[in-house]
Design a protein around this motif. Structure first.
Motif, mmCIF file in Angstrom:
data_model
loop_
_atom_site.group_PDB
_atom_site.id
_atom_site.type_symbol
_atom_site.label_atom_id
_atom_site.label_comp_id
_atom_site.label_asym_id
_atom_site.label_seq_id
_atom_site.Cartn_x
_atom_site.Cartn_y
_atom_site.Cartn_z
ATOM 1 N N PHE A 1 39.592 50.094 23.189
ATOM 2 C CA PHE A 1 38.037 49.575 23.922
ATOM 3 C C PHE A 1 36.653 49.959 22.740
ATOM 4 O O PHE A 1 35.960 48.896 22.636
ATOM 5 C CB PHE A 1 37.545 50.825 25.155
ATOM 6 C CG PHE A 1 38.633 50.081 26.212
ATOM 7 C CD1 PHE A 1 37.802 48.630 27.473
ATOM 8 C CD2 PHE A 1 39.682 50.811 26.843
ATOM 9 C CE1 PHE A 1 38.980 48.941 28.117
ATOM 10 C CE2 PHE A 1 40.075 50.326 28.571
ATOM 11 C CZ PHE A 1 39.592 49.430 28.935
ATOM 12 N N MET A 2 37.406 51.109 22.347
ATOM 13 C CA MET A 2 36.058 50.342 21.196
ATOM 14 C C MET A 2 36.076 49.054 19.963
ATOM 15 O O MET A 2 35.008 49.088 20.257
ATOM 16 C CB MET A 2 36.624 51.690 20.142
ATOM 17 C CG MET A 2 36.158 53.001 20.695
ATOM 18 S SD MET A 2 36.563 54.111 19.415
ATOM 19 C CE MET A 2 36.564 54.004 17.127
ATOM 20 N N HIS B 1 33.542 50.380 11.640
ATOM 21 C CA HIS B 1 33.725 50.605 10.749
ATOM 22 C C HIS B 1 32.168 51.872 10.601
ATOM 23 O O HIS B 1 31.985 53.436 11.169
ATOM 24 C CB HIS B 1 33.695 50.433 9.641
ATOM 25 C CG HIS B 1 33.939 50.914 8.640
ATOM 26 N ND1 HIS B 1 33.673 51.884 7.419
ATOM 27 C CD2 HIS B 1 35.391 51.783 8.313
ATOM 28 C CE1 HIS B 1 34.172 53.216 7.025
ATOM 29 N NE2 HIS B 1 35.066 52.880 6.959
ATOM 30 N N GLU B 2 30.775 51.415 10.388
ATOM 31 C CA GLU B 2 29.890 51.358 9.804
ATOM 32 C C GLU B 2 29.262 53.172 11.549
ATOM 33 O O GLU B 2 28.934 53.732 11.465
ATOM 34 C CB GLU B 2 28.987 51.254 9.239
ATOM 35 C CG GLU B 2 28.760 51.117 7.815
ATOM 36 C CD GLU B 2 30.623 50.762 7.387
ATOM 37 O OE1 GLU B 2 30.650 51.593 7.213
ATOM 38 O OE2 GLU B 2 30.582 49.482 7.422
ATOM 39 N N SER B 3 29.889 51.818 12.639
ATOM 40 C CA SER B 3 28.897 52.662 13.743
ATOM 41 C C SER B 3 29.587 53.532 13.930
ATOM 42 O O SER B 3 28.989 54.525 14.092
ATOM 43 C CB SER B 3 28.698 51.713 14.796
ATOM 44 O OG SER B 3 30.431 51.353 15.302
ATOM 45 N N HIS B 4 31.136 54.189 13.835
ATOM 46 C CA HIS B 4 31.883 55.092 14.064
ATOM 47 C C HIS B 4 31.422 56.727 12.834
ATOM 48 O O HIS B 4 31.644 57.354 12.988
ATOM 49 C CB HIS B 4 33.789 54.699 14.043
ATOM 50 C CG HIS B 4 33.901 55.706 13.720
ATOM 51 N ND1 HIS B 4 34.664 56.730 15.532
ATOM 52 C CD2 HIS B 4 35.301 55.973 13.384
ATOM 53 C CE1 HIS B 4 35.109 57.206 15.398
ATOM 54 N NE2 HIS B 4 35.510 57.714 14.095
ATOM 55 N N ALA C 1 30.567 42.291 21.775
ATOM 56 C CA ALA C 1 29.258 42.167 21.605
ATOM 57 C C ALA C 1 28.384 41.107 19.998
ATOM 58 O O ALA C 1 27.766 40.797 20.099
ATOM 59 C CB ALA C 1 29.471 43.240 20.519
ATOM 60 N N ILE C 2 29.704 40.721 19.864
ATOM 61 C CA ILE C 2 29.582 39.626 18.355
ATOM 62 C C ILE C 2 29.696 38.024 19.502
ATOM 63 O O ILE C 2 31.135 37.381 19.478
ATOM 64 C CB ILE C 2 30.740 39.958 17.655
ATOM 65 C CG1 ILE C 2 30.220 41.094 17.127
ATOM 66 C CG2 ILE C 2 30.500 38.407 16.194
ATOM 67 C CD1 ILE C 2 30.911 41.134 15.879
ATOM 68 N N ALA D 1 26.994 50.075 21.923
ATOM 69 C CA ALA D 1 26.912 51.380 22.844
ATOM 70 C C ALA D 1 28.207 51.988 23.767
ATOM 71 O O ALA D 1 28.459 53.015 23.056
ATOM 72 C CB ALA D 1 25.914 51.556 23.824
ATOM 73 N N LEU D 2 28.389 50.570 23.992
ATOM 74 C CA LEU D 2 29.424 51.089 25.075
ATOM 75 C C LEU D 2 31.230 51.438 23.840
ATOM 76 O O LEU D 2 32.225 52.743 24.247
ATOM 77 C CB LEU D 2 30.465 49.857 25.501
ATOM 78 C CG LEU D 2 29.270 49.937 27.499
ATOM 79 C CD1 LEU D 2 29.972 48.655 27.634
ATOM 80 C CD2 LEU D 2 29.536 50.722 27.945
#
Length: 326
Positions: A233-234, A302-305, A241-242, A47-48
């Motif tokens: 930061f992305m 990639h997919e979240s973006h 997260a992983i 989310a961040l």
């Protein structure tokens, strides 16, 4: 061959190229382990990463608005924001077409298409310089790790495949482009094609000159810094997260972000496949990370973006349509 046939062929080739990269990236992946690692992901950090992505898009819109205001002083931020989002959602399907679409959306009598396109090209030049600076910065910060990877995977393969030096190739390309432009302007009064090309080049140069006429150059530079800091930061937040790669630091997010943006030049829809393969290659080559973990990282990034771009694009399309109707 008509324009529709050319577009269909180009789109088909990009799909084939994307399929090749998807195969190279995902072959041999254990989907059971992939699912287990996905369930162990810390979605707060994802989310961040999306928040950073929104800020990157906002800084891009603010930066482009400053360039456009040198040509059309009344350019509103919401129009630039909508055009950017609609262009981005188009690029998910047709690589590069979104740039022309958002350019057309903001073209006016005072800011014709060629001048607006010139500002986009100027934007891209700044982005290329930013990616190059990110790579240099990463190499300076940790040469032992990043330098060896860069030399083994970029410099040596390139020098081994080219029979002539890269410098000569650049000089030849520049000479051919310069000769073409000279011929076009020399015969612009005698040939319709040359006249159209000359007018387009003149408009593009006017778009490039928008930076010279910009009142807030330092602010423009800070927007550019903001864009690329958010990109770093992305990547950094998704690393956090992983669990398997959460120990990597901000400098690693810097390098992975630069590598990921190199993948964006490959003409596949939305960067799919190419981004996954190149980023996974970097993670496995640099950190001995399992290929499946690299694929998981690339997929989440990639997919979240892509989902964010899709949602923002739909919202902007609806807003733009309602505004035009009213």
């Amino acid at each position: 061959m008509n324009a529709k046939a050319k577009k269909a062929i180009r789109f088909s080739l990009s799909l084939i190229l994307a399929a090749v990269f998807v195969y190279l990236a995902f072959r041999g992946v254990s989907w059971k382990e992939f699912w287990q690692d996905l369930l162990a992901t810390n979605w707060f950090y994802v989310a961040l990463s999306l928040v950073a992505s929104v800020f990157a898009l906002l800084f891009r819109a603010l930066r482009w608005r400053d360039m456009l205001r040198t040509i059309e002083p009344d350019t509103a931020l919401i129009k630039v924001w909508d055009a950017d989002n609609i262009g981005n959602i188009t690029n998910l399907v047709l690589p590069g077409v979104g740039e022309f679409l958002r350019c057309g959306m903001l073209s006016t009598r005072r800011s014709p298409y060629e001048k607006t396109l010139g500002t986009i090209l100027m934007e891209r030049i700044w982005d290329v310089m930013a990616v190059a600076l990110m790579i240099v910065l990463a190499l300076v910060i940790n040469w032992d790790r990043f330098g060896r990877f860069f030399i083994d995977n970029v410099v040596k393969p390139a020098s081994g495949r080219l029979s002539i030096g890269l410098g000569w190739i650049v000089l030849i390309v520049i000479a051919v482009i310069a000769a073409f432009i000279i011929v076009v302007f020399r015969f612009r009064g005698r040939n319709k094609f040359c006249a159209k090309v000359a007018d387009a080049v003149t408009g593009l140069m006017a778009g490039f000159a928008s930076f010279k006429d910009m009142r807030h150059k330092f602010r423009f530079a800070m927007y550019t810094v903001g864009v690329w800091v958010m990109y770093v930061f992305m990547s950094y937040f998704v690393l956090k997260a992983i669990p398997a790669v959460s120990g990597l630091g901000l400098e690693d997010g810097l390098f992975i972000s630069a590598v990921g943006n190199i993948a964006s030049v490959i003409p596949v829809p939305g960067g799919i496949g190419a981004y996954h393969y190149i980023v996974s290659l970097a993670l496995s080559g640099l950190y001995n990370v399992e290929w499946g973990i690299g694929i998981l990282f690339a997929t989440i990034c990639h997919e979240s973006h892509a989902i964010l771009v899709l949602v923002l694009g739909i919202i902007s399309y609806v807003h733009d349509s309602l505004h035009k109707r009213s």
